[in-house]
Design a protein around this motif. Structure first.
Motif, PDB file in Angstrom:
ATOM      1  N   ASN A 161       2.933 -28.379 -15.399  1.00 35.24           N
ATOM      2  CA  ASN A 161       3.989 -28.626 -14.422  1.00 35.24           C
ATOM      3  C   ASN A 161       5.351 -28.566 -15.089  1.00 35.24           C
ATOM      4  O   ASN A 161       5.460 -28.402 -16.299  1.00 35.24           O
ATOM      5  CB  ASN A 161       3.769 -29.966 -13.709  1.00 35.24           C
ATOM      6  CG  ASN A 161       3.753 -31.149 -14.682  1.00 35.24           C
ATOM      7  OD1 ASN A 161       4.415 -31.151 -15.712  1.00 35.24           O
ATOM      8  ND2 ASN A 161       2.979 -32.174 -14.345  1.00 35.24           N
ATOM      9  N   ALA A 201       2.343 -17.706 -11.043  1.00 34.53           N
ATOM     10  CA  ALA A 201       3.207 -18.688 -10.376  1.00 34.53           C
ATOM     11  C   ALA A 201       3.063 -18.596  -8.859  1.00 34.53           C
ATOM     12  O   ALA A 201       3.024 -19.627  -8.167  1.00 34.53           O
ATOM     13  CB  ALA A 201       4.661 -18.463 -10.792  1.00 34.53           C
ATOM     14  N   GLU A 202       2.980 -17.383  -8.320  1.00 35.21           N
ATOM     15  CA  GLU A 202       2.820 -17.217  -6.874  1.00 35.21           C
ATOM     16  C   GLU A 202       1.492 -17.782  -6.396  1.00 35.21           C
ATOM     17  O   GLU A 202       1.417 -18.448  -5.350  1.00 35.21           O
ATOM     18  CB  GLU A 202       2.926 -15.731  -6.512  1.00 35.21           C
ATOM     19  CG  GLU A 202       4.327 -15.156  -6.663  1.00 35.21           C
ATOM     20  CD  GLU A 202       4.357 -13.656  -6.420  1.00 35.21           C
ATOM     21  OE1 GLU A 202       3.259 -13.062  -6.266  1.00 35.21           O
ATOM     22  OE2 GLU A 202       5.463 -13.079  -6.398  1.00 35.21           O
ATOM     23  N   GLY A 205       1.644 -21.557  -6.634  1.00 32.77           N
ATOM     24  CA  GLY A 205       2.557 -22.066  -5.611  1.00 32.77           C
ATOM     25  C   GLY A 205       1.911 -22.083  -4.236  1.00 32.77           C
ATOM     26  O   GLY A 205       2.091 -23.035  -3.468  1.00 32.77           O
ATOM     27  N   ARG A 208      -0.556 -25.016  -4.159  1.00 28.32           N
ATOM     28  CA  ARG A 208       0.133 -26.310  -4.051  1.00 28.32           C
ATOM     29  C   ARG A 208       0.686 -26.519  -2.652  1.00 28.32           C
ATOM     30  O   ARG A 208       0.681 -27.646  -2.131  1.00 28.32           O
ATOM     31  CB  ARG A 208       1.267 -26.386  -5.079  1.00 28.32           C
ATOM     32  CG  ARG A 208       0.777 -26.453  -6.530  1.00 28.32           C
ATOM     33  CD  ARG A 208       1.928 -26.723  -7.478  1.00 28.32           C
ATOM     34  NE  ARG A 208       1.483 -26.791  -8.882  1.00 28.32           N
ATOM     35  CZ  ARG A 208       1.709 -25.857  -9.782  1.00 28.32           C
ATOM     36  NH1 ARG A 208       2.434 -24.785  -9.458  1.00 28.32           N
ATOM     37  NH2 ARG A 208       1.258 -25.990 -11.020  1.00 28.32           N
TER      38      ARG A 208
END
Length: 219
Positions: A161, A201-202, A205, A208
């Motif tokens: 994180n 990251a995508e 993301g 999440r």
């Protein structure tokens, strides 16, 4: 009569099936958000139409080795994992997912603890940790997510994180293997490259964004 025997009259001949595009039980066309099934005995995933997934979910133990993968995403904001703790697991990359496998549960030769299996992404595909996971068992006991986790079909995904520690999410197991697939397809050079980092990251993301906070109603 087994469930799959009862389904046989409705299953398309093998020559007409297209894995990844049609249900691997009945051959029906699949949409982009189709469910997945876990083959508990072979530790494999299969694409399924919504009708077959629902039928297997309702049938419970009658489905034998097949289990429908739930579409559940949970987070535990109170959970933190420091770098030093991560290093004790001896996993050589920054992220991994952990799941309980019925196939290895109780098998002392497997080196797993209570059926825990650790898998991490690599440019060559998924790599299963061969190390004992006693330390992970203690770490997992700190989050209620490990109690909610359904064996074989869900995983605890641990990722870095922005605060320098690591988060933990409970996600469908096919979402973890999809992440591994993106790493394998897009990794370039020694550090992966910008395209791979952006894809990771995508993907994280999106996971999440779908998470709700774990609570008493999550079980």
């Amino acid at each position: 009569m087994s469930l799959l025997t009862a389904l046989r009259p409705f299953v398309a001949p093998p020559a007409t099936r297209r894995p990844g595009r049609s249900c691997e039980l009945c051959g029906s066309p699949l949409d982009s958000g189709h469910p997945h099934l876990a083959d508990v005995e072979r530790r494999a995933l299969a694409c399924a139409c919504r009708a077959c997934a629902l039928l297997l979910t309702r049938s419970g133990t009658a489905a034998g080795r097949w289990r429908t993968v739930p579409d559940r995403h949970l987070s535990d904001p109170a959970f933190t994992l420091a770098d030093l703790e991560w290093e004790t697991l001896a996993i050589p990359v920054a992220m991994a997912f952990f799941f309980r496998s019925s196939a290895v549960s109780g098998d002392a030769a497997s080196g797993s603890t209570h059926g825990w299996t650790a898998v991490y992404p690599s440019p060559a595909g998924p790599v299963e940790s061969l190390l004992r996971l006693d330390t992970w068992d203690r770490i997992a006991s700190r989050t209620p997510l490990s109690g909610f986790l359904e064996p074989d079909v869900e995983a605890l995904l641990v990722t870095p994180n922005e605060e320098g520690g690591r988060d933990c999410m409970l996600v469908p197991i096919h979402a973890c293997y999809a992440l591994v697939g993106r790493v394998r397809r897009q990794w370039r050079g020694l550090d992966g490259g910008e395209e791979a980092r952006r894809a990771i990251a995508e993907h994280l993301g999106a996971l999440r964004a779908r998470c709700s906070e774990a609570g008493a109603g999550s079980a």
